[in-house]
Design a protein around this motif. Structure first.
Motif, short mmCIF file in Angstrom:
data_model
loop_
_atom_site.label_atom_id
_atom_site.label_comp_id
_atom_site.label_asym_id
_atom_site.label_seq_id
_atom_site.Cartn_x
_atom_site.Cartn_y
_atom_site.Cartn_z
N UNK A 195 21.46 -72.73 19.12
CA UNK A 195 22.36 -71.44 19.30
C UNK A 195 23.16 -71.17 18.02
N UNK A 196 23.22 -70.01 17.55
CA UNK A 196 23.92 -69.59 16.29
C UNK A 196 25.49 -68.94 16.61
N UNK A 209 23.80 -67.01 21.71
CA UNK A 209 22.74 -65.98 21.14
C UNK A 209 22.18 -66.82 20.09
N UNK A 210 20.85 -66.72 19.95
CA UNK A 210 19.97 -67.58 19.12
C UNK A 210 20.00 -66.93 18.02
N UNK A 211 19.77 -65.49 17.96
CA UNK A 211 19.66 -64.77 16.92
C UNK A 211 20.46 -63.55 16.61
N UNK A 217 21.75 -56.80 20.77
CA UNK A 217 21.30 -56.27 21.79
C UNK A 217 22.36 -56.20 22.99
N UNK A 218 23.03 -57.24 23.02
CA UNK A 218 24.15 -57.42 23.97
C UNK A 218 25.11 -56.66 23.72
#
Length: 265
Positions: A195-196, A209-211, A217-218
């Motif tokens: 996760x970043x 969030x990974x990206x 999008x969230x």
């Protein structure tokens, strides 16, 4: 002087009636290469009878008379084929003796006919032998294929029985087996994900969030502002850049996480 002659077969049946001026030459022609009857007529002839009459007219009348009387198989039809209603005095017939030349020609013709017939029969025999051989091969192949099919069915039945016995012995009923598969699927579906980004909402719930795409999008319409702020570190701790590896289940729920460095895969 004219001659009336008749060909007679082994059963004493008259099979041909003819007339001629020279009985010897005519018989020689019949049994030589100039014979105009079917070869079978000469082969069936066992006796030749002849008689003479004074004139050609009488010979013509007697020829028609005897053809009408005996209805010989190898005579051509004269007129309308009707019978003659009158009777003539019967002629006295003598047996014509075939000389050696005529006998030889007759035998030659018979041999030629029989040779041709033998060749035809030999050809038909070879054809039948080939058909029998082909049928035998096909029959053996069908038998072999049928035996293989029977053997395969027996093996399939044996395997089905063995499988059924194994399932019964191990007590693997349908529901138990389904639960086992579901449990196994859930276990192997756990995954560790790098996760970043971490966002903590007002209720204190953490969102990972990974990206950047997932982050955008969230946040929806405000994603661009959030993204710029996170770059400049102005989110007051609500959104952080992180370096964290989380273990997630199939539904994305966090099972555990580590703050240490990302492991190498």
């Amino acid at each position: 002087m004219e001659y009336i002659y008749m060909f007679v077969n082994e059963g004493k049946e008259v099979i041909y009636v003819g007339k001629t001026k020279n009985i010897k030459n005519r018989i020689r022609q019949h049994f030589g290469k100039e014979g105009h009857l079917e070869k079978e007529a000469y082969l069936l002839t066992t006796s030749i009878y002849y008689s003479y009459v004074p004139s050609a007219n009488e010979a013509r009348i007697y020829e028609l008379y005897y053809i009408s009387k005996y209805q010989p198989k190898y005579n051509l039809v004269f007129g309308d084929g009707g019978e003659i209603s009158f009777e003539l005095p019967e002629l006295s017939f003598s047996i014509f003796i075939l000389n050696q030349e005529i006998k030889f020609n007759n035998l030659f013709e018979e041999n030629e006919y029989l040779t041709s017939k033998i060749e035809l029969l030999e050809k038909e025999k070879r054809m039948m032998e080939r058909k029998i051989e082909e049928f035998s091969y096909q029959s053996k192949k069908i038998k072999s294929d049928f035996l293989e099919l029977v053997e395969a069915n027996e093996k399939l039945h044996k395997y089905n029985s063995e499988l059924k016995n194994l399932i019964e012995i191990n007590g693997l009923e349908k529901d138990t087996l389904s639960n086992f598969i579901l449990s196994f699927t859930e276990k192997v579906s756990y995954r560790r994900v790098k996760m970043k980004y971490l966002y903590v909402d007002d209720s204190g719930k953490e969102h990972y969030f990974k990206t950047a795409l997932e982050l955008e999008s969230f946040f929806g319409d405000s994603a661009q502002k959030i993204w710029l702020n996170v770059k400049n570190d102005k989110m007051n701790g609500k959104l952080k850049k992180i370096n964290r590896v989380l273990t997630l289940d199939v539904n994305g729920n966090i099972i555990e996480f580590y703050d240490n460095a990302v492991p190498k895969y």
